[in-house]
Scaffold this motif. Sequence first.
Motif, PDB file in Angstrom:
ATOM      1  N   VAL A 119       0.831  -1.207   0.000  1.00  0.00           N
ATOM      2  CA  VAL A 119       0.000   0.000   0.000  1.00  0.00           C
ATOM      3  C   VAL A 119       0.866   1.257   0.000  1.00  0.00           C
ATOM      4  O   VAL A 119       0.616   2.208  -0.754  1.00  0.00           O
ATOM      5  N   VAL A 120       1.914   1.259   0.823  1.00  0.00           N
ATOM      6  CA  VAL A 120       2.745   2.454   0.977  1.00  0.00           C
ATOM      7  C   VAL A 120       3.555   2.745  -0.279  1.00  0.00           C
ATOM      8  O   VAL A 120       3.629   3.903  -0.729  1.00  0.00           O
ATOM      9  N   TYR A 121       4.154   1.717  -0.878  1.00  0.00           N
ATOM     10  CA  TYR A 121       5.051   1.956  -2.015  1.00  0.00           C
ATOM     11  C   TYR A 121       4.333   2.604  -3.211  1.00  0.00           C
ATOM     12  O   TYR A 121       4.789   3.642  -3.709  1.00  0.00           O
ATOM     13  N   PRO A 122       3.218   2.042  -3.703  1.00  0.00           N
ATOM     14  CA  PRO A 122       2.549   2.724  -4.824  1.00  0.00           C
ATOM     15  C   PRO A 122       1.964   4.070  -4.446  1.00  0.00           C
ATOM     16  O   PRO A 122       1.868   4.970  -5.284  1.00  0.00           O
ATOM     17  N   LEU A 123       1.585   4.231  -3.174  1.00  0.00           N
ATOM     18  CA  LEU A 123       1.000   5.494  -2.744  1.00  0.00           C
ATOM     19  C   LEU A 123       1.997   6.642  -2.857  1.00  0.00           C
ATOM     20  O   LEU A 123       1.631   7.770  -3.210  1.00  0.00           O
ATOM     21  N   PHE A 124       3.277   6.352  -2.590  1.00  0.00           N
ATOM     22  CA  PHE A 124       4.284   7.408  -2.577  1.00  0.00           C
ATOM     23  C   PHE A 124       5.195   7.403  -3.807  1.00  0.00           C
ATOM     24  O   PHE A 124       5.886   8.402  -4.051  1.00  0.00           O
ATOM     25  N   PHE A 125       5.217   6.325  -4.581  1.00  0.00           N
ATOM     26  CA  PHE A 125       6.197   6.243  -5.666  1.00  0.00           C
ATOM     27  C   PHE A 125       5.594   5.983  -7.046  1.00  0.00           C
ATOM     28  O   PHE A 125       6.298   6.147  -8.039  1.00  0.00           O
TER      29      PHE A 125
END
Length: 310
Positions: free
Chosen positions: A100-106
């Motif tokens: 969830v975090v990786y695609p949200l920020f990158f």
Amino acid sequence: MDSRGVSYLNKAALCSPLGAARIAQLAMGCAVIAMVTHSAGYSGSHGVFCMAAWCFCFAMSVAVFFLDATRLHTCLPVSWDNLTVTCAACATLMYVTASVVYPLFFVRSECPYEGCHVRDFRIAVTVCSILGTLAYGVEVVLCRAKPGQIVVGYMATVPGLLKVVQSFVACVIFGALANGSQYSLYAATIFCVVVYTLCFALTALVVLMTVCKRTQGVRCMPFDRFVVVCTLLEVLLYLSASVVWPVFCFDTKYGSPWRPASCPQGKCPWDSKVVVAVFSWVNFCLYAADLMYSQGVRFVSSHAAARSRV
């Protein structure tokens, strides 16, 4: 083969649904780490967390697969079934968070200045991370206690798996507390931090006692009763913290019910306070469910033992 005719390698570690799930974990973990280091990249605290989660889970999977395939886990003073299901549940939660975090920020729809191939690699990383999540989830499902199963590790039961989730949620709370939550302003919020710490310590103690086969270490009561007593205490403590924390953070006498307009994005104490408040109630619900399931598991186990004696 040894003198008893037993193969040195455990064929079930390869030729079984569980073995296939672990091989898929290794493949997806290796693919994610390779693509991130090759071209997808990461930066900032969020990127470091994702990379650390993937690397930790990959290293853990390598160790579990190697020890299981070579049967060397029999040399360890641990409950192997409890350890593996605990690791799988923990890795599932870490992979879910990273996915969830990786695609949200990158991941962005437009191409970054490095080129469109970087965006494509980041999308591929997200897909492989989701597939890794499914692989770890399959292992948890395969190892989970089945209805009517008598001999099973505690961590494979619903209360045992909830212990892992509770510990993970507590780590999220600790991360929010450390991110400028200003918990030291009032004695009431300090009390909440003590509650979070005590409950996390009790939960970790139960997990460690189970994994390290120290369930006989409680002399004054059976281990299942000890778990229920601890869970009831944690429910009461979390209920108090879940009520006290919002009052002393969002009431107009102590704080602000609305997010300040001047609060910087990503470093706003108000945001951290909201995270703590939300996950406090999440963990309270988890501990309440744990208490109910623990009573059910204890009831079924006692009846099963009674039937076996008849």
